[in-house]
Design an enzyme around this catalytic site. Structure first.
Site, mmCIF file in Angstrom:
data_model
loop_
_atom_site.group_PDB
_atom_site.id
_atom_site.type_symbol
_atom_site.label_atom_id
_atom_site.label_comp_id
_atom_site.label_asym_id
_atom_site.label_seq_id
_atom_site.Cartn_x
_atom_site.Cartn_y
_atom_site.Cartn_z
ATOM 1 N N LYS A 43 21.485 -6.711 -7.220
ATOM 2 C CA LYS A 43 21.606 -5.466 -6.437
ATOM 3 C C LYS A 43 21.601 -4.229 -7.360
ATOM 4 C CE LYS A 43 21.817 -7.396 -2.308
ATOM 5 N NZ LYS A 43 20.775 -7.215 -1.284
ATOM 6 N N THR B 155 28.842 -10.128 9.202
ATOM 7 C CA THR B 155 27.600 -10.852 9.511
ATOM 8 C C THR B 155 27.812 -12.303 9.065
ATOM 9 O OG1 THR B 155 26.605 -10.642 7.325
ATOM 10 C CG2 THR B 155 26.265 -8.788 8.836
ATOM 11 N N ASN C 47 15.414 -6.006 3.644
ATOM 12 C CA ASN C 47 16.826 -6.301 3.909
ATOM 13 C C ASN C 47 17.231 -7.734 3.565
ATOM 14 O OD1 ASN C 47 19.426 -6.249 5.719
ATOM 15 N ND2 ASN C 47 18.124 -7.849 6.608
ATOM 16 N N ASP D 299 11.265 -13.352 8.347
ATOM 17 C CA ASP D 299 12.450 -14.126 7.925
ATOM 18 C C ASP D 299 12.007 -15.534 7.549
ATOM 19 O OD1 ASP D 299 15.694 -13.378 8.590
ATOM 20 O OD2 ASP D 299 15.242 -15.459 8.012
ATOM 21 N N TYR E 93 24.469 -11.983 -7.818
ATOM 22 C CA TYR E 93 24.311 -11.051 -6.691
ATOM 23 C C TYR E 93 24.428 -9.604 -7.177
ATOM 24 C CZ TYR E 93 25.080 -9.030 -2.033
ATOM 25 O OH TYR E 93 24.972 -8.281 -0.874
HETATM 26 N N1 LIG Z 1 27.296 -8.862 4.938
HETATM 27 C C1 LIG Z 1 27.753 -8.170 3.886
HETATM 28 O O1 LIG Z 1 28.961 -8.141 3.616
HETATM 29 C C2 LIG Z 1 26.789 -7.372 3.027
HETATM 30 C C3 LIG Z 1 27.320 -6.394 2.162
HETATM 31 C C4 LIG Z 1 26.451 -5.666 1.355
HETATM 32 C C5 LIG Z 1 25.083 -5.905 1.412
HETATM 33 N N2 LIG Z 1 24.600 -6.844 2.248
HETATM 34 C C6 LIG Z 1 23.140 -7.084 2.228
HETATM 35 O O2 LIG Z 1 22.608 -6.935 3.528
HETATM 36 C C7 LIG Z 1 21.422 -7.705 3.648
HETATM 37 C C8 LIG Z 1 21.478 -8.481 4.941
HETATM 38 O O3 LIG Z 1 22.552 -9.408 4.875
HETATM 39 P P1 LIG Z 1 23.404 -9.873 6.141
HETATM 40 O O4 LIG Z 1 24.817 -9.597 5.852
HETATM 41 O O5 LIG Z 1 22.797 -9.370 7.390
HETATM 42 O O6 LIG Z 1 23.230 -11.458 5.969
HETATM 43 P P2 LIG Z 1 22.649 -12.572 6.928
HETATM 44 O O7 LIG Z 1 22.844 -13.835 6.172
HETATM 45 O O8 LIG Z 1 23.226 -12.450 8.292
HETATM 46 O O9 LIG Z 1 21.087 -12.221 7.013
HETATM 47 C C9 LIG Z 1 20.214 -12.366 5.938
HETATM 48 C C10 LIG Z 1 18.859 -12.805 6.481
HETATM 49 O O10 LIG Z 1 17.955 -12.932 5.375
HETATM 50 C C11 LIG Z 1 17.185 -14.106 5.579
HETATM 51 N N3 LIG Z 1 16.695 -14.626 4.312
HETATM 52 C C12 LIG Z 1 17.438 -15.206 3.328
HETATM 53 N N4 LIG Z 1 16.634 -15.604 2.334
HETATM 54 C C13 LIG Z 1 15.364 -15.259 2.679
HETATM 55 C C14 LIG Z 1 14.110 -15.409 2.047
HETATM 56 N N5 LIG Z 1 13.983 -16.038 0.875
HETATM 57 N N6 LIG Z 1 13.013 -14.922 2.678
HETATM 58 C C15 LIG Z 1 13.117 -14.323 3.880
HETATM 59 N N7 LIG Z 1 14.287 -14.172 4.537
HETATM 60 C C16 LIG Z 1 15.393 -14.636 3.947
HETATM 61 C C17 LIG Z 1 18.143 -15.074 6.258
HETATM 62 O O11 LIG Z 1 17.469 -16.132 6.914
HETATM 63 C C18 LIG Z 1 18.892 -14.162 7.201
HETATM 64 O O12 LIG Z 1 18.253 -14.069 8.460
HETATM 65 C C19 LIG Z 1 21.351 -8.577 2.384
HETATM 66 O O13 LIG Z 1 20.424 -8.049 1.471
HETATM 67 C C20 LIG Z 1 22.754 -8.489 1.838
HETATM 68 O O14 LIG Z 1 22.794 -8.677 0.434
HETATM 69 C C21 LIG Z 1 25.411 -7.591 3.068
#
Ligand SMILES: NC(=O)c1ccc[n+]([C@@H]2O[C@H](COP(=O)([O-])OP(=O)(O)OC[C@H]3O[C@@H](n4cnc5c(N)ncnc54)[C@H](O)[C@@H]3O)[C@@H](O)[C@H]2O)c1
Length: 251
Positions: free
Chosen positions: A159, A190, A89, A36, A155
């Site tokens: 994706k 989240t 992720n 991370d 975004y």
């Molecule tokens: N939460 C939602 O509604 C949702 C819906 C669909 C998809 N997603 C996808 O799920 C995945 C996880 O998201 P989440 O909801 O847990 O969000 P989150 O913000 O809780 O976690 C994302 C993590 O990625 C890390 N991160 C961000 N940029 C980074 C980088 N450049 N290098 C390394 N780490 C980095 C952040 O520090 C964080 O810990 C993402 O790819 C997101 O697009 C989330």
């Protein structure tokens, strides 16, 4: 499901879906490589894994930096030898504004993290897995990779592209015992959701009403799907983009 003797690398494991997935794999016996950009959060995930008797190592990396990703995999190989399962992720949402005024810098950042970053990780993961003779990669895409997400064009573009990358690579490595799949979560509770619609209860309510089940997903719902795709029981599954969406894609 047991992942004893498996090394699992998870990007974005300091928070949300990545952290929950890390803890679930650890509960089932895997050694976790927590990656991370957020150092405090990453160390906290390691501490929580150790509290439940697991083993984890943290690496602070910005995955949009190709050199840093390459260095990461050199260090990981030295530390644990093999990566059996990789969960790509980490991701960011970026701005929520109409396309004609979407700032170009933000566009590049979203594509840089969500698409280029996963590509850099996959290149290193695939090289390791080819050498090992197999492995499983799970990319965390989104329902925004399968349908439009108005006002989040960078975004959605990142994706959609990630799903194209997942499918193409899945076919390239199908004969090499490397499975590559994606999960496509709907809005999930989240920090990504909370930070972006904080204080905007009306907007949050609009998002919730789009989901046929009328419930946001929980990180554990997504983590369960990731573990299912990583498990040997699904060894015949490759190249899919699995919606985990309370029915949204069927609507
Ligand atoms: N939460 C939602 O509604 C949702 C819906 C669909 C998809 N997603 C996808 O799920 C995945 C996880 O998201 P989440 O909801 O847990 O969000 P989150 O913000 O809780 O976690 C994302 C993590 O990625 C890390 N991160 C961000 N940029 C980074 C980088 N450049 N290098 C390394 N780490 C980095 C952040 O520090 C964080 O810990 C993402 O790819 C997101 O697009 C989330």
């Amino acid at each position: 499901m047991s992942f004893s003797n498996k090394n699992v690398l998870i990007t974005g494991a300091a928070s949300g879906i990545g952290k929950t997935t890390a803890l679930l794999f650890a509960e089932k016996g895997a050694t976790i490589i927590v990656v991370d950009i957020n150092e405090d959060g990453g160390q906290e995930t390691v501490a929580e894994i150790e509290e439940i008797g697991g083993t984890a190592y943290f690496y602070q990396v910005d995955q949009s930096d190709q050199h840093a990703v390459q260095q990461l995999f050199v260090a990981v190989k030295e530390k644990v030898g093999q990566v059996h399962i990789a969960v790509n992720n980490a991701g960011i949402l970026g701005q929520y504004v109409p396309t004609h005024i979407y700032p170009a810098n933000d566009w590049h950042r979203v594509i840089g993290v969500n698409l280029n970053g996963v590509f850099y990780c996959m290149q290193m993961e695939l090289a390791m897995m080819l050498e090992q003779g197999g492995g499983a990669i799970i990319n965390v895409a989104s329902v925004a990779g399968l349908k439009a997400m108005p006002y989040a064009s960078a975004y959605a573009a990142s994706k959609h592209a990630l799903i194209g990358l997942t499918k193409s690579a899945a076919l390239e490595y199908a004969k090499k015992n490397i499975r590559i799949n994606a999960v496509c979560p709907v809005f999930t509770q989240t920090p990504m959701l909370d930070d972006n619609v904080q204080g905007q209860e009306q907007q949050k309510e609009k998002f919730r009403k789009l989901i046929p089940s009328r419930q946001f997903a929980k990180p554990k719902d997504i983590a369960n799907a990731i573990l299912w795709l990583a498990d040997g029981q699904t060894a015949y599954v490759t190249g899919i983009s699995l919606p985990v969406d309370g029915g949204l894609m069927a609507s």
